[in-house]
Design an enzyme around this catalytic site. Structure first.
Site, short mmCIF file in Angstrom:
data_model
loop_
_atom_site.label_atom_id
_atom_site.label_comp_id
_atom_site.label_asym_id
_atom_site.label_seq_id
_atom_site.Cartn_x
_atom_site.Cartn_y
_atom_site.Cartn_z
N GLY A 12 0.77 -1.24 0.00
CA GLY A 12 0.00 0.00 0.00
C GLY A 12 0.79 1.28 0.00
O GLY A 12 0.34 2.30 -0.49
N ASP A 48 0.32 3.60 4.02
CA ASP A 48 -0.79 4.33 3.42
C ASP A 48 -1.82 4.77 4.44
O ASP A 48 -2.30 5.88 4.41
CB ASP A 48 -1.45 3.52 2.29
N ASP A 108 -4.91 2.24 10.69
CA ASP A 108 -6.27 1.87 11.05
C ASP A 108 -6.27 1.25 12.44
O ASP A 108 -6.28 1.97 13.43
CB ASP A 108 -6.83 0.92 9.98
#
Length: 177
Positions: free
Chosen positions: A43, A97, A100
């Site tokens: 990512g 990226d 989370d």
């Protein structure tokens, strides 16, 4: 592919502006330090590529492949899928990226410090604090996203959508089939 996107959160132009700003901040903070940028594959690729173009310092680039996701869900297990470069006595900037749950970045940061890194900072294009399951905060953040499934500019769903030039919200029906 574009028809699978509900809305665009970050346009190509906005991403360029964010990356330029992050590069300038890192250049100031790491002046005369020669940091190692360590990207988390896959990512990070578009983001890290553009980020280092906006950094005006001596630096090195490396990548490590780690995984903790299956489709849209975190497995809870962080799996290293390759060798980690030598980080002994290095200032490391961990690049990803999105932050989370935080599990992956925390596991990598912990491992790097155990391997003798002088320092480890975290640079993410996006932060999704509502998804956080561990106590970790990035040092450099491009933007905040709500609890929506975003794709594009490196972010994927089952290895698709990484090549979108923007970041957008994926329609529910695409990943709930």
């Amino acid at each position: 592919m574009h028809q699978d996107i509900i809305k665009i959160n970050y346009s190509k132009e906005k991403i360029e502006q964010i990356v330029k700003c992050l590069g300038e901040k890192i250049s100031i903070d790491y002046k005369d330090k020669n940091p190692l940028f360590l990207g988390l594959l896959k990512g990070c690729l578009p983001f890290m590529t553009d980020l280092v173009k906006n950094v005006d310092i001596y630096c090195n680039l490396e990548y490590v492949k780690v995984s903790s996701y299956d489709g849209t869900h975190s497995t809870g297990n962080v799996e290293f899928k390759g060798e980690i470069p030598n980080v002994n006595n290095r200032d490391v900037i961990l690049v990803d990226d999105i932050l989370d749950t935080g599990r992956t970045i925390q596991a990598v940061k912990t491992k790097l410090m155990a391997m003798g890194a002088k320092s480890v900072s975290v640079c993410v294009l996006l932060d999704k604090p509502t998804g956080r399951l561990v106590d970790i905060k990035p040092d450099y953040v491009g933007g905040i996203v709500p609890n929506e499934f975003v794709v594009g500019y490196g972010l994927d769903y089952n290895e698709h959508y990484r090549n979108l030039p923007y970041i957008g919200v994926l329609k529910d029906e695409v990943y709930s089939k």
